[in-house]
Design a protein around this motif. Sequence first.
Motif, mmCIF file in Angstrom:
data_model
loop_
_atom_site.group_PDB
_atom_site.id
_atom_site.type_symbol
_atom_site.label_atom_id
_atom_site.label_comp_id
_atom_site.label_asym_id
_atom_site.label_seq_id
_atom_site.Cartn_x
_atom_site.Cartn_y
_atom_site.Cartn_z
ATOM 1 N N SER A 1 40.588 33.918 44.946
ATOM 2 C CA SER A 1 40.273 35.333 45.081
ATOM 3 C C SER A 1 38.764 35.479 45.257
ATOM 4 C CB SER A 1 40.738 36.072 43.820
ATOM 5 O OG SER A 1 40.429 37.435 43.909
ATOM 6 N N ALA A 2 38.351 36.422 46.081
ATOM 7 C CA ALA A 2 36.924 36.548 46.408
ATOM 8 C C ALA A 2 36.091 37.023 45.230
ATOM 9 C CB ALA A 2 36.764 37.500 47.588
ATOM 10 N N THR A 3 36.564 38.030 44.530
ATOM 11 C CA THR A 3 35.753 38.608 43.444
ATOM 12 C C THR A 3 36.604 38.798 42.200
ATOM 13 O OG1 THR A 3 36.274 40.817 44.297
ATOM 14 C CG2 THR A 3 34.178 39.831 44.997
ATOM 15 N N GLU B 1 37.735 43.712 37.596
ATOM 16 C CA GLU B 1 37.048 44.289 36.428
ATOM 17 C C GLU B 1 38.027 44.862 35.403
ATOM 18 O OE1 GLU B 1 33.856 44.047 35.828
ATOM 19 O OE2 GLU B 1 33.484 43.004 37.720
ATOM 20 N N LEU C 1 36.960 32.252 37.939
ATOM 21 C CA LEU C 1 36.482 33.639 37.894
ATOM 22 C C LEU C 1 36.254 34.113 36.462
ATOM 23 C CD1 LEU C 1 38.747 35.234 40.679
ATOM 24 C CD2 LEU C 1 36.368 34.517 40.861
#
Length: 690
Positions: free
Chosen positions: A358-360, A363, A486
Amino acid sequence: MTHSDHHRHCLILRGTSQQLLSEFLHLTRSLKTPLICSQQIEQYNQLNQGRHQTCNFKQARQLLGSTQEAVLIDLTQGVSASALAILAGTVRGGGLFALGLPNGDWHEHLDQDLSRYIPWPYQTEQVHSYFKDYLWSRLQGASSPFKESGEQQTPLIALPVWPQNITLTSQQQEAQNQLLKLEADHYILTAARGRGKSTMLGDTLAKLSQSSLNLALVAPNQDAIGTLKAQFEQSLKQRKSSAKWPFYAADALLADPQHWDVLIVDEAAMFPIPMLIELANRAKHCVFSTTDYGYEGIGKGFGMRFTKHLKQLKNRSLKGVVYLKLEQPIRWGKNDPLETWLNNTFFLGGDIANESPSATPIESLQYQALSAKDWLQHPSQLSQAFQLLANAHYQTSADNLRWMLDDPSLSIHTLNHQQDLLSLAIVSAEGGLPDSLNQAVMEGKRRPRGHLVPQSLLAHEGLAEAGKLNFWRISRIATQPNQHDLGYGSQLLEKVEQSAPPECDFLCTSFAATPDVLHFWLKNGYRIVRLGTSKDQASGSYSIMLVKPLNQSANTISTGWQTRFIEKFTVSLMLQYHDLPSDLVLQILAVSHGEVHLPSLAQLNSQEHNELSLFIDHHKPFDSIRPAFLKACYQLAINQQLDANNPSHLLMLDAALGRNLSDNQKKAQLGGKKAIYQTFKSLLKVKIGG
């Protein structure tokens, strides 16, 4: 009872052992040697008149790869999820798969298998089996293929001979054509049970044996490859060939100096990955074949993880890794209701999540702490959780589902984004043992169920206070494959720490030691307190235990434990850990938190400093300063002045421990001894001083 699209018949039989046997034998009187699996097989053996074979739950594993016409699993006195999953996969189309249950309430009968899942001091009569509730709901569900046996059930008709002399399906033929071309270094062949993998491999092996190629076959045991061998012999017979059966035990093959043209490794996921890497180096072409997902206690992630290791073998020139998959069922018909039910009940059918990262980071995450009872209210979450575990830990089996639902010491902690599970941790409460039990464990007289970490610290490390303390052990942790790196695992550990009860002294964990996994725990503040003395059979690695103190008293205690561990480890390295990888050795040594004292083997006296100076600045021979050199390397490692990613630093450690230098010498691009010693002198001068 009649056939239906070559599907299996599924029945629930009820009654005593005598009644179950009588009805089962009536239904299967035209079938060959029906099989009965029970926790208590003695009573069936006493009633046996040569009409049936028997096995207990543990022995069910030995029947992997076999084909049965009829199976009865007696669940009246206990439930083995793995035996149920394994044996259901052996029954051929048109055959019978029956479950024996008692009359009345199942829960009222003593479950002799439950004790395997509950820790001391719980007793089986104190624990409600939520797994039984779950299984019963699945047996009664709308999609269940199981029917309660009626009064006038007619016996099944005889089944045609198996295996039949049939041609390969188009899918099998396509996979075989790829294998016969031998254009790749490695083939990874996966198939769910019943897809004809063994039949295709047996026929392929027979065809290859007609050439001058040097062939070998390896499997965990010969019992598991009965179908493969039968097809091999049948194919040879058709070709009027007398080629020999090329089976080798894995250790015997590795001890044989010859190099193979083609090596087939069947049920590859049951071997430790280090052994598979060794096998891969012993042949020009390797076929790693494994049953896909769950019956053997493997995870679907096997191919994914193993491929990463294969890609590190850089001495190859062909196509690298080719994936082959068989999906069309052979042993039973398409859309078989029993297979569908089994996959849904034990979560064996889900595809692994997309591996592309996954890129980011996300949150807005939701944290949950669940008990076994909660899972039954959230079946979709249970499905996600179990599939994530199976993908992350390739020893996950159907029995783990029972453990998750029936161990009263467990809590399950999750990080979710909306309805999607991102990360999962299973935590077991351990410790708080009474003084008398502590002493008995230390003396080797008692080994109560559960309590892995405190018992190991008592019995193996002699840490008398360990059993009295309270631990929360993270026994499993996993993050979705496309969400690695991540920070979700670390976030989840923080949430677990915040959820720990006030009386908990430590979080702890135990796992097979590899550099990447150890790095994760060390960066989260865990401290090494024990390294196992023998390699784990499944992973091929040493187990390692770490703790994280949750209060000041625990902090003081764990500092003492860690100091003691490092003191012992510096000695043990020379006595028993000759095969512990050097990068892992450096990682373990570099664990000082500023409070751990240097062990005696890492303390240099003035004489030793002088000897090192004479080596660094003058011509004192290396062999004459080796004891001082060892101490210097230990000191540098413990003070985190050696880098596990630097080949010159690893070479220095290898030399200090008397290990073979060739691998790291090549990586460091150093020629002979003179260049090696000059590198050591430069490193010592900078880090210790001349």
